[in-house]
Each structure stands twice: as C-alpha cells, then as structure tokens.
Design an enzyme around this catalytic site. Structure first.
Site, PDB file in Angstrom:
ATOM      1  N   HIS A   1       0.852  -1.202   0.000  1.00  0.00           N
ATOM      2  CA  HIS A   1       0.000   0.000   0.000  1.00  0.00           C
ATOM      3  C   HIS A   1       0.887   1.251   0.000  1.00  0.00           C
ATOM      4  O   HIS A   1       0.819   2.101   0.900  1.00  0.00           O
ATOM      5  CB  HIS A   1      -0.880  -0.035   1.252  1.00  0.00           C
TER       6      HIS A   1
ATOM      7  N   GLU B   1      -0.619   1.155  -5.595  1.00  0.00           N
ATOM      8  CA  GLU B   1      -0.464  -0.051  -4.786  1.00  0.00           C
ATOM      9  C   GLU B   1      -0.403  -1.298  -5.670  1.00  0.00           C
ATOM     10  O   GLU B   1      -1.306  -1.525  -6.470  1.00  0.00           O
ATOM     11  CB  GLU B   1      -1.642  -0.142  -3.802  1.00  0.00           C
TER      12      GLU B   1
END
Ligand SMILES: O=P(O)(O)OC[C@H]1O[C@H](O)[C@H](O)[C@@H](O)[C@@H]1O
Length: 299
Positions: free
Chosen positions: A170, A273
């Site tokens: 992330h 991500e």
C-alpha cells in the site's frame, strides 16, 4: 525486543543498525553507500528510502502518523494481508488485514554480492492470529536496499487446505505537486471506481488526480511510471505476482477527516499499490507458497 541483542545478532557494522524509534518500536536504519532506508520491525514496513543520488525521499511518511500498538503507520509501504480492503467475510475484522499493526520478527540480514543490504522479517500464525483468521501460515517480507528498492512478500500455507489471499503493498509515494502528477501504463485498462459505487470504467490516457481517486485497475500487465514534474523525477514500478493496481488519493475532505494526516497532505502523496485485489484473488495451495514482488526505481 532488546535493541542491543538485535544489533549483536543482526547488525551489519557501517551498514545496518537497530535503534528504538517512535512509539518505542525497533527501527532498522540502513545506509550502505547506495541508499538510505528506514524499516519498522513493527508492521514490517519500509518507512523511508532514498538513493544516494537523490535529494528527496521516495516515500511519504505522515508527520501525524500513529506509532502505537494495534494502529497502522501512515506512510511508506504498509502491508495489507491476508485481505485487501474491508473484511471479505463481513465479520468486522480490521480493514486491510492484521499484519500492518503488529510486531514482526527479524529473521535475517545480509549484504549481497553486489553490495545491497537485505532484511527479512517474518510472522507465523499463533493462537491469537488463528482466532482472527483460521490458517496456519508463514509470512516473510524480504526488503533489498540498493540503488533501487525491492520488496517481496512470501506467503506459505502450512495447513492442509488451500486459502484465498488478497494483499497489497500500500505504498505512499511522495510527490511534489499532486495536481501535476500522472501515472503512465494504465491507459485503456478497466478499473473499478470505488468513488462511484464500484462501477467498471475504462482508463482513457494517463491517470491524473484532480479529486478523490480510489480505483482498482484490473488485468494490469505493464510496468507503471509515476511522472512527477514538480520533483523532476519519474518513479518506475515493476512487479510480479500481481494483476491489479490500486490508485488512491483521499483529496480534501477525507484527508481533513483523517486524524493521522495533515489537512494538506493529500497534495504531497499518491498511493499506487501493487495488489492482488477485487477479482485478482490468489489461491495458496497446502504446502504451497505465493510471492508478490515489486521493484521501485527513480529516473
Ligand atoms: O486508511 P487506511 O485504512 O490505511 O486505508 C486507506 C485506503 O486504502 C486503499 O487505498 C483503499 O482503496 C482505500 O479505500 C482506503 O481508504
């Protein structure tokens, strides 16, 4: 964790040291001539990476980030595992899984033949994790700090049944001016628009950010590039094991409502991500393993 013991067992003189960081968390400081990096043992998270040739960190790390047991650190590369996003079974378990907010173990440190520094952190199931997610597993993250940054997440299924897995690096990339940033490599790709009820759309041209963006791009096969004219750099993202990419920026209102972000932080980061998300679900067979890898370079 005892910092002196970690330095004795895993320190690399001149290249890698452990020190107590914010929240009392053990932090790994790397400075090997090729790059500097900061890695949190809590959360198995790269917080900072800056090649020696660069003047700006690759990562955004919030000044208001929490450093507290049970909370995620906002910035760097949080690890979403073994699910991405809300609890897939609707059982009210934490968003993005349960490994981004717990202390990992240090498994190995090394200097590679070409002078890079490698750190491997890991987690195994315990009675407590089996209470959250009833699987027997070994999870390892291998972080290689060189002129580029390589991160590999290795999931091993030690049980006797396969399990489904969604996950993410992330990553919060620092950008100079969100209004001028574009993401290249997603042209003509289908995406699920989470800001518009999950409707499937087609990306036309480069991705530009001019409002809240929360998208899952599907069937991603290209290398991606974040073009950041304000910082005069291009970030190249090369991955394997992933067929989906999430692009996220909270924009004004959500950013202002997040206590661990400053009100104007949305202007200074973009999450791109590398994921297994939405329909990109991995099945990990018994005794099997799955590797998700990403390499970041700055041009
Ligand atoms: O605030 P967090 O729990 O770290 O999540 C931050 C963001 O993560 C992902 O990018 C999701 O697609 C977003 O919907 C979510 O808001």
């Amino acid at each position: 964790m005892n910092i002196d013991q970690l330095n004795t067992d895993y320190g690399i003189p001149g290249n890698l040291t452990f020190a107590t960081g914010k929240g009392g968390f053990p932090m790994i400081h790397i400075d090997n001539g090729k790059a500097k990096a900061l890695i949190s043992v809590y959360s198995g998270q790269v917080l900072s990476f800056q090649p020696a040739t660069e003047t700006t960190d690759l990562m955004f790390l919030s000044e208001k980030a929490y450093y507290a047991e049970g909370k995620a650190i906002k910035g760097g590369i949080p690890i979403c595992w073994p699910w991405f996003g809300p609890d897939p079974e609707g059982l009210n378990r934490p968003s993005h899984g349960f490994v981004r907010n717990r202390l990992w173990n240090v498994l190995e440190t090394a200097t590679t033949a070409d002078g890079a520094t490698k750190v491997i952190l890991g987690l195994k199931d315990t009675e407590e994790t089996r209470g959250i997610w009833p699987q027997t597993f070994e999870l390892a993250i291998a972080i290689t700090v060189s002129t580029t940054l390589t991160v590999e997440l290795i999931t091993r299924n030690l049980g006797n049944k396969s399990f489904p897995l969604t996950q993410a690096f992330h990553t919060y990339f620092q950008v100079g001016d969100i209004n001028r940033v574009e993401v290249l490599g997603l042209e003509n790709t289908q995406y699920l628009d989470k800001v518009d009820g999950g409707v499937e759309k087609t990306q036309l041209g480069a991705v530009a950010i001019a409002n809240e963006v929360d998208r899952i791009y599907l069937n991603v096969t290209n290398e991606l590039v974040i073009n950041d004219p304000a910082l005069n750099r291009r970030i190249r993202i090369k991955s394997s094991g992933s067929k989906s990419t999430v692009v996220w920026n909270p924009w004004v209102t959500i950013c202002a409502n997040m206590a661990d972000l400053d009100d104007t932080d949305y202007q200074r980061f973009l999450c791109v991500e590398t994921t297994n998300a939405a329909t990109d679900i991995v099945e990990v067979p018994p005794d099997g393993e799955f590797r998700l890898e990403v390499i970041y370079s700055i041009e």
